[in-house]
Design a protein around this motif. Structure first.
Motif, PDB file in Angstrom:
ATOM      1  N   PHE A  81      39.166  42.216  37.501  1.00 56.33           N
ATOM      2  CA  PHE A  81      40.426  41.558  37.140  1.00 56.33           C
ATOM      3  C   PHE A  81      41.518  42.020  38.099  1.00 56.33           C
ATOM      4  O   PHE A  81      41.857  43.205  38.142  1.00 56.33           O
ATOM      5  CB  PHE A  81      40.829  41.885  35.705  1.00 56.33           C
ATOM      6  N   SER A  82      42.068  41.090  38.851  1.00 53.37           N
ATOM      7  CA  SER A  82      43.133  41.407  39.789  1.00 53.37           C
ATOM      8  C   SER A  82      44.483  41.451  39.086  1.00 53.37           C
ATOM      9  O   SER A  82      44.722  40.702  38.128  1.00 53.37           O
ATOM     10  CB  SER A  82      43.189  40.363  40.913  1.00 53.37           C
ATOM     11  N   ILE A  83      45.369  42.330  39.560  1.00 50.33           N
ATOM     12  CA  ILE A  83      46.758  42.315  39.106  1.00 50.33           C
ATOM     13  C   ILE A  83      47.447  41.158  39.810  1.00 50.33           C
ATOM     14  O   ILE A  83      47.374  41.044  41.038  1.00 50.33           O
ATOM     15  CB  ILE A  83      47.445  43.647  39.440  1.00 50.33           C
ATOM     16  N   PRO A  84      48.094  40.266  39.092  1.00 48.92           N
ATOM     17  CA  PRO A  84      48.765  39.126  39.733  1.00 48.92           C
ATOM     18  C   PRO A  84      49.845  39.601  40.701  1.00 48.92           C
ATOM     19  O   PRO A  84      50.289  40.759  40.649  1.00 48.92           O
ATOM     20  CB  PRO A  84      49.379  38.366  38.547  1.00 48.92           C
TER      21      PRO A  84
ATOM     22  N   VAL B 178      48.874  41.878  31.414  1.00 49.21           N
ATOM     23  CA  VAL B 178      47.776  41.290  32.182  1.00 49.21           C
ATOM     24  C   VAL B 178      46.483  42.086  32.015  1.00 49.21           C
ATOM     25  O   VAL B 178      45.505  41.832  32.719  1.00 49.21           O
ATOM     26  CB  VAL B 178      48.141  41.176  33.672  1.00 49.21           C
ATOM     27  N   HIS B 179      46.453  43.038  31.084  1.00 51.56           N
ATOM     28  CA  HIS B 179      45.246  43.834  30.865  1.00 51.56           C
ATOM     29  C   HIS B 179      44.305  43.096  29.921  1.00 51.56           C
ATOM     30  O   HIS B 179      44.718  42.656  28.844  1.00 51.56           O
ATOM     31  CB  HIS B 179      45.602  45.205  30.278  1.00 51.56           C
ATOM     32  N   PRO B 180      43.022  42.949  30.288  1.00 51.22           N
ATOM     33  CA  PRO B 180      42.104  42.178  29.447  1.00 51.22           C
ATOM     34  C   PRO B 180      41.790  42.829  28.111  1.00 51.22           C
ATOM     35  O   PRO B 180      41.332  42.143  27.187  1.00 51.22           O
ATOM     36  CB  PRO B 180      40.832  42.081  30.308  1.00 51.22           C
ATOM     37  N   ALA B 181      42.043  44.143  27.973  1.00 53.01           N
ATOM     38  CA  ALA B 181      41.739  44.819  26.715  1.00 53.01           C
ATOM     39  C   ALA B 181      42.977  45.200  25.915  1.00 53.01           C
ATOM     40  O   ALA B 181      42.940  45.201  24.686  1.00 53.01           O
ATOM     41  CB  ALA B 181      40.916  46.084  26.997  1.00 53.01           C
TER      42      ALA B 181
ATOM     43  N   VAL C  75      54.137  38.802  37.694  1.00 52.91           N
ATOM     44  CA  VAL C  75      54.154  39.745  36.572  1.00 52.91           C
ATOM     45  C   VAL C  75      55.563  39.821  35.975  1.00 52.91           C
ATOM     46  O   VAL C  75      55.741  39.818  34.750  1.00 52.91           O
ATOM     47  CB  VAL C  75      53.678  41.131  37.019  1.00 52.91           C
ATOM     48  N   VAL C  76      56.576  39.880  36.841  1.00 54.16           N
ATOM     49  CA  VAL C  76      57.962  39.886  36.360  1.00 54.16           C
ATOM     50  C   VAL C  76      58.237  38.650  35.519  1.00 54.16           C
ATOM     51  O   VAL C  76      58.814  38.727  34.416  1.00 54.16           O
ATOM     52  CB  VAL C  76      58.946  39.961  37.544  1.00 54.16           C
ATOM     53  N   ASP C  77      57.814  37.501  36.010  1.00 56.64           N
ATOM     54  CA  ASP C  77      58.038  36.248  35.291  1.00 56.64           C
ATOM     55  C   ASP C  77      57.329  36.246  33.940  1.00 56.64           C
ATOM     56  O   ASP C  77      57.883  35.773  32.935  1.00 56.64           O
ATOM     57  CB  ASP C  77      57.560  35.074  36.146  1.00 56.64           C
TER      58      ASP C  77
END
Length: 336
Positions: free
Chosen positions: A265-268, A228-231, A273-275
């Motif tokens: 950017f929020s962490i879901p 989920v990191h944009p970079a 994230v597991v899914d």
């Protein structure tokens, strides 16, 4: 090997390589070079690691064999304010070891000093020249392969990898960490930094790493970045697909709700994230998130215990803080 660790104004939170070497390395650390903490000792700042004095410059370092740049800045650039210390180390005939993206061996002044005084410049992030695309063969490794993944950078993937290795060894298993970043390479003396590899070859590089150790019971592949990191999601995917793991361990820092350095950017939510990781692994393996590791360094013991319990519930898997309390039996059971 006797070493000094350069961490100017980054120790300990932004000096991942230095802290990793202090905690897991076999080197004799004779000094940490840091202007901000000069005059103190490592033990004044960190528990459970090798102790050493903190000094202001290389001029204050006792006899050592090498200076290791222990800072892991975003982008891996060389800071010019470090030049006098690197120069002083080379003039003393020391090796200089760097995990930066800026290769010190390509610096004319450093190269000349190394040649003149007999030291070596070792750039840990320089990849080998013979890498290729993945062949999809990592799934054939006899060992159980576990890959650490994260909700963000700097959530503890490297640390958890070594903690899992040590816990497995205590149980009698032949376990090894597969290093995919400069800190892991510095600690173990092998591996490669995947974030420096040409994108087409990144999964192939990890595949080669997984297939390198012989006759191991357990291989823990050190994860990088986060899906989920944009970079850095690209290197995360390459490690996940290249390692073709049997299981995943999700690493997270308690209280972190946004991507560090990318706070817009929020962490879901953790179940999401597991899914994501389960579905991302699916094309190459049956791996799912079987356990979690939570970094609770900013919490007291009571709050940490509650946070770990809540984390385990959120990811629907056993969890622990392996640095604070060791690897929980149920976590190691799930992994092996």
């Amino acid at each position: 090997m006797r070493v000094a660790l350069l961490t100017h104004e980054a120790f300990p939170d932004e000096a991942k390589t230095a802290v990793g070497l202090l905690r897991y390395g076999d080197h004799e650390v004779r000094a940490v070079v840091d202007r901000e903490f000069a005059g103190r000792r490592v033990a004044d700042v960190l528990d459970g690691v090798q102790d050493a004095p903190v000094v202001a410059s290389m001029d204050d370092v006792p006899e050592v064999d090498a200076l290791i740049i222990g800072i892991a800045p975003i982008g891996g650039r060389f800071e010019e304010s470090w030049r006098p210390d690197v120069r002083a180390a080379l003039e003393r005939g020391c090796d200089v070891v760097s995990g930066l993206h800026d290769f010190l061996a390509d610096d004319p002044e450093f190269a000349d000093l190394a040649a003149e005084h007999g030291g070596q410049l070792r750039d840990l992030r320089r990849p080998p020249d013979d890498l290729t695309v993945a062949e999809g063969t990592a799934g054939g490794v006899d060992a159980t392969v576990v890959t650490t993944v994260g909700t963000d950078c700097s959530t503890g993937k490297m640390t958890v990898s070594f903690e899992l290795r040590d816990a497995a060894r205590e149980r009698g298993l032949d376990a090894a960490v597969v290093p995919t970043g400069q800190t892991g390479v510095a600690i173990t003396g092998w591996g490669l930094s995947v974030d420096r590899v040409v994108a087409d070859y990144a999964a192939g590089a990890v595949e080669r790493l997984v297939q390198t150790p012989e006759e191991k019971d357990l291989l823990i592949v050190e994860g990088q970045g986060s899906i989920v990191h944009p970079a850095y999601s690209g290197v995360t995917t390459s490690i996940l697909h290249g390692s073709a793991p049997d299981a995943l361990v999700l690493c997270h820092e308690a209280g972190r709700g946004t991507i560090n350095g990318y706070e817009s950017f929020s962490i879901p939510p953790l179940p999401a994230v597991v899914d994501l990781y389960d579905r991302l692994a699916a094309p190459v393996s049956d791996a799912t998130v079987v356990a979690g590791a939570l970094n609770t360094r900013h919490l007291d013991d009571g709050a940490a215990e509650q946070a770990v319990a809540g984390y385990a519930e959120a990811i629907d898997a056993p969890a622990c803080d392996p640095v604070r309390n060791g690897v929980a039996d149920e976590v190691l059971d799930a992994v092996v």
